[in-house]
Design a protein around this motif. Structure first.
Motif, short mmCIF file in Angstrom:
data_model
loop_
_atom_site.label_atom_id
_atom_site.label_comp_id
_atom_site.label_asym_id
_atom_site.label_seq_id
_atom_site.Cartn_x
_atom_site.Cartn_y
_atom_site.Cartn_z
N ASP A 7 -9.50 -5.59 1.78
CA ASP A 7 -8.41 -4.62 1.87
C ASP A 7 -8.01 -4.21 0.46
OD1 ASP A 7 -6.40 -2.96 2.72
OD2 ASP A 7 -5.19 -4.50 3.68
N GLU A 49 -7.51 -4.53 7.57
CA GLU A 49 -6.10 -4.19 7.34
C GLU A 49 -5.25 -5.45 7.40
OE1 GLU A 49 -6.35 -0.80 10.46
OE2 GLU A 49 -4.62 -0.37 9.21
N PRO A 78 -1.22 -3.69 8.95
CA PRO A 78 -1.29 -2.33 9.48
C PRO A 78 0.06 -1.74 9.88
CG PRO A 78 -2.17 -3.92 11.06
CD PRO A 78 -1.94 -4.65 9.78
N ASP A 79 1.08 -2.58 9.95
CA ASP A 79 2.41 -2.07 10.33
C ASP A 79 3.26 -1.69 9.12
OD1 ASP A 79 2.46 -4.70 9.50
OD2 ASP A 79 4.11 -5.29 10.82
N THR A 80 2.70 -1.78 7.92
CA THR A 80 3.45 -1.43 6.72
C THR A 80 3.68 0.08 6.65
OG1 THR A 80 2.36 -3.25 5.58
CG2 THR A 80 3.51 -1.65 4.20
N VAL A 121 4.11 3.78 4.92
CA VAL A 121 3.43 4.39 3.78
C VAL A 121 4.28 4.22 2.51
CG1 VAL A 121 2.65 6.57 2.78
CG2 VAL A 121 2.12 6.02 5.17
N TYR A 157 8.50 -7.31 -0.21
CA TYR A 157 7.66 -7.17 0.98
C TYR A 157 7.15 -8.53 1.46
CZ TYR A 157 3.78 -5.99 3.97
OH TYR A 157 2.93 -5.92 5.04
N THR A 185 2.18 -0.28 0.30
CA THR A 185 1.97 0.83 1.23
C THR A 185 1.05 0.41 2.38
OG1 THR A 185 1.30 3.17 1.37
CG2 THR A 185 -0.06 1.73 -0.01
N ASN A 186 0.84 1.32 3.28
CA ASN A 186 -0.13 1.15 4.35
C ASN A 186 -1.50 1.61 3.82
OD1 ASN A 186 -1.76 1.79 6.76
ND2 ASN A 186 0.11 1.26 7.85
N THR A 187 -2.53 0.82 4.05
CA THR A 187 -3.82 1.13 3.42
C THR A 187 -4.83 1.79 4.35
OG1 THR A 187 -4.63 -1.11 3.89
CG2 THR A 187 -3.63 -0.73 1.72
N VAL A 188 -4.41 2.11 5.58
CA VAL A 188 -5.42 2.64 6.51
C VAL A 188 -6.06 3.93 5.99
CG1 VAL A 188 -3.77 3.95 7.94
CG2 VAL A 188 -5.93 3.14 8.94
N GLY A 228 -1.50 5.34 -0.60
CA GLY A 228 -1.22 5.55 0.82
C GLY A 228 -0.96 7.01 1.18
#
Lengths: 220, 43
Positions: free
Chosen positions: A12, A44, A47-49, A51, A60, A98-101, A135
């Motif tokens: 990740d 991930e 995944p709920d983080t 952006v 965090y 951030t969210n990394t998706v 993100g």
């Protein structure tokens, strides 16, 4: 001539051990007298983080893990020291949690254009060293353009989530392998190495896989 | 498959057959430093 050894790596962008593991793996591959083909896969961690997480990585992790702030600070200080030992200068004061998706979607885009390894390195450096946001589509497109990808086409692809299904397929494959943490290395589809291990461990696994491959090859 | 841990010392690889996961891979050695989302790792 020997065949190359395929190494699939689950990782990740916001995983400090993944960047450390990348350096250690690269050092191990350099010790190996043979060809190595690397492919990165998406994992991930959170995944709920959101952006734009409103707080620092310390905030965090403290909230997410339920740990005291001073304990998280000690953990980050420790991993920063280990990163330094492999030549990586982490700057946690500048990290944007951030969210990394979407960054994983970019890695798949880059793979489709033959630039995944460069993109992976750029994203990790952006996150841990340069204090850049990984993100948001515009920020990611800038990073992609830096390594020579078509900025406008990257924006198009990420906006359309062209590679989201590929990200989720990687995550599903990680589940099938039983991968619970990253980095995770699968050597030649047969051997798993978990975590940022020493270069010698990677080199030994590569040699083992190469030996078995050459032994299994039919005599000519 | 073994659970991840935050251990940082690499160990001598020992091939450990893994018969539970599909597709099958064999885990070499114990886990090195890693990150996991579920909370069993520090980071």
């Amino acid at each position: 001539m020997s065949e190359s050894i395929k190494v699939d790596i689950w990782s990740d962008v916001q995983c400090p051990w993944c960047y450390i593991g990348k350096r250690k793996f690269e050092a191990g591959a350099a010790l190996f007298d043979g060809e190595v083909e690397v492919e990165y896969h998406s994992f991930e961690l959170a995944p709920d983080t959101p952006v734009d997480f409103d707080g620092s990585p310390v905030d965090y992790l403290s909230q997410r893990k339920g740990l005291p702030v001073n304990q998280v600070e000690e953990m980050l200080e420790r991993v920063t020291g280990i990163a330094e030992s492999v030549g990586l200068h982490y700057d946690y004061d500048s990290v944007h949690q951030t969210n990394t998706v979407i960054s994983h979607e970019l890695l798949h885009y880059a793979k489709a254009h033959g630039r995944q390894l460069d993109m992976k390195e750029r994203l990790l450096k952006a996150y841990f060293v340069d204090g850049l946001h990984v993100g948001r589509i515009d920020d990611l497109a800038d990073l992609a353009a830096e390594i020579g990808l078509d900025r406008a086409d990257v924006v198009r692809s990420l906006t359309a989530h062209e590679f989201l299904a590929d990200v989720k397929a990687d995550v599903a494959q990680a589940n099938e392998y039983g991968i619970q943490g990253v980095p995770f290395f699968v050597i030649d589809g047969k051997y798993g190495i978990s975590g940022a291990q020493d270069p010698d461990t990677f080199a030994q696994a590569l040699r083992q896989a190469a030996t078995e491959k050459s032994t299994a090859a039919p005599a000519r | 498959m073994t659970e991840q841990s935050i251990a940082t010392t690499a160990t001598t690889p020992v091939v450990t057959p893994d018969a539970t996961s599909v597709p099958t891979i064999e885990l070499l050695g114990e886990a090195g430093g890693g990150c996991c989302g579920g909370g069993s790792c520090g980071i």
